[in-house]
Write an enzyme that holds these catalytic residues in place. Structure first.
Site, PDB file in Angstrom:
ATOM      1  CG  ASP A 279       2.262   4.665   1.048  1.00 40.57           C
ATOM      2  OD1 ASP A 279       1.918   5.910   0.921  1.00 40.57           O
ATOM      3  OD2 ASP A 279       3.297   4.492   1.312  1.00 40.57           O
TER       4      ASP A 279
ATOM      5  CE  LYS B  61       5.148   8.232  12.505  1.00 34.29           C
ATOM      6  NZ  LYS B  61       6.020   7.209  11.919  1.00 34.29           N
TER       7      LYS B  61
ATOM      8  CG  ASP C 269      -0.577   5.995   5.942  1.00 33.26           C
ATOM      9  OD1 ASP C 269      -0.194   5.727   5.069  1.00 33.26           O
ATOM     10  OD2 ASP C 269      -0.192   5.742   7.231  1.00 33.26           O
TER      11      ASP C 269
END
Length: 277
Positions: free
Chosen positions: A106, A157, A217
């Site tokens: 993806d 993150k 992404d």
């Protein structure tokens, strides 16, 4: 050389597209995003591909079949429950007996995979991460490497005050099968949260490769839209439909009505679709 395409995620940030469609089948300019990953692997001579599946996996199998349409051989490995990025690869361990490439089903990229493989072999790495510098690293895992490329620090993150790098993990890896021995089978396991800290802590050969080229992404509606603008602006090297005029592409599936042809035209700010009535 074999490749593993991770195609089991739910893609919740792309709702409502992914409520009834697995994220790898979400179209970029009329073609599933995972199809571009298959074409990239084939371009680099990698035709033996394992696809890990969970959410709506049957739809992916129905579309790609055995892969012969793209000149590759696809083998599918299903998960009853989500196993995470690393756990899904562990689930395919019996099919992996030599260094292999892991790529997301993806994401959109035109990285030179062979350059990464050469780096991996030259450094005798057991796990190589393809890295890319981005403007906003908050959505990704940030990486700090030593002068030789060995990964010294990793944080998934980060908050704004935690950012020590804008170089991020792209989710594309070259992996030695010995790494799979560090995980238990049938357990949820993530590369960035579970495996990387263990490799760093034990001073194992975890390296970062600074890849050149395009990578995005497709994780949000904004990124999904921008990726298609970038494709039309030729910022990423992928196969597109016929360019009938500069910045005007005509799909091979288009039929004209009353002499009018449907077309897609790109600009820096918008994409225009026109069809005859």
């Amino acid at each position: 050389m074999k490749a593993v395409i991770l195609a089991g995620g739910r893609g919740t940030r792309l709702h409502p597209f992914t409520r009834r469609m697995p994220k790898p089948l979400v179209p970029l300019l009329n073609k599933p995003v995972m199809e571009y990953s298959i074409e990239l692997l084939k371009k680099h001579g990698i035709s033996d591909i394992i696809v890990t599946l969970q959410y709506l996996g049957d739809k992916i199998v129905d579309y790609f079949g055995d892969g012969s349409r793209w000149g590759v051989n696809l083998t599918y490995v299903f998960e009853d429950l989500p196993l995470g990025t690393a756990g899904s690869v562990k689930n395919a361990e019996s099919l992996l007996d030599e260094p292999f490439i892991v790529i997301s089903g993806d994401a959109l990229t035109d990285f030179d995979l062979i350059d990464g493989l050469v780096f991996h072999l030259q450094n005798r790495s057991i796990f190589t991460v393809f890295m890319k510098e981005v403007r906003n690293p908050a959505k990704f895992g940030i990486i700090k490497t030593g002068p030789d490329g060995k990964i010294m620090r990793f944080l998934e993150k980060p908050q704004k005050d935690q950012e020590f790098s804008r170089v991020v993990n792209t989710g594309i890896y070259i992996v030695d099968p010995v790494v799979l021995c560090l995980m238990e089978k049938n357990r949820e396991y993530d590369f960035s949260k579970g495996l990387f800290p263990k490799l760093i802590e034990n001073n194992m050969a975890l390296y970062g490769f600074k890849a050149k080229g395009y990578w995005k992404d497709i994780g949000s509606h904004e990124d999904y839209r921008q990726a298609q603008y970038d494709m039309l602006e030729r910022k990423v090297q992928v196969s597109l439909e016929e360019e009938a005029q500069p910045k005007l592409w005509v799909s091979s599936h288009v039929r004209s009505f009353r002499g009018q042809s449907a077309y897609v035209k790109s600009s820096k700010s918008k994409s225009l679709v026109k069809a005859g009535s």
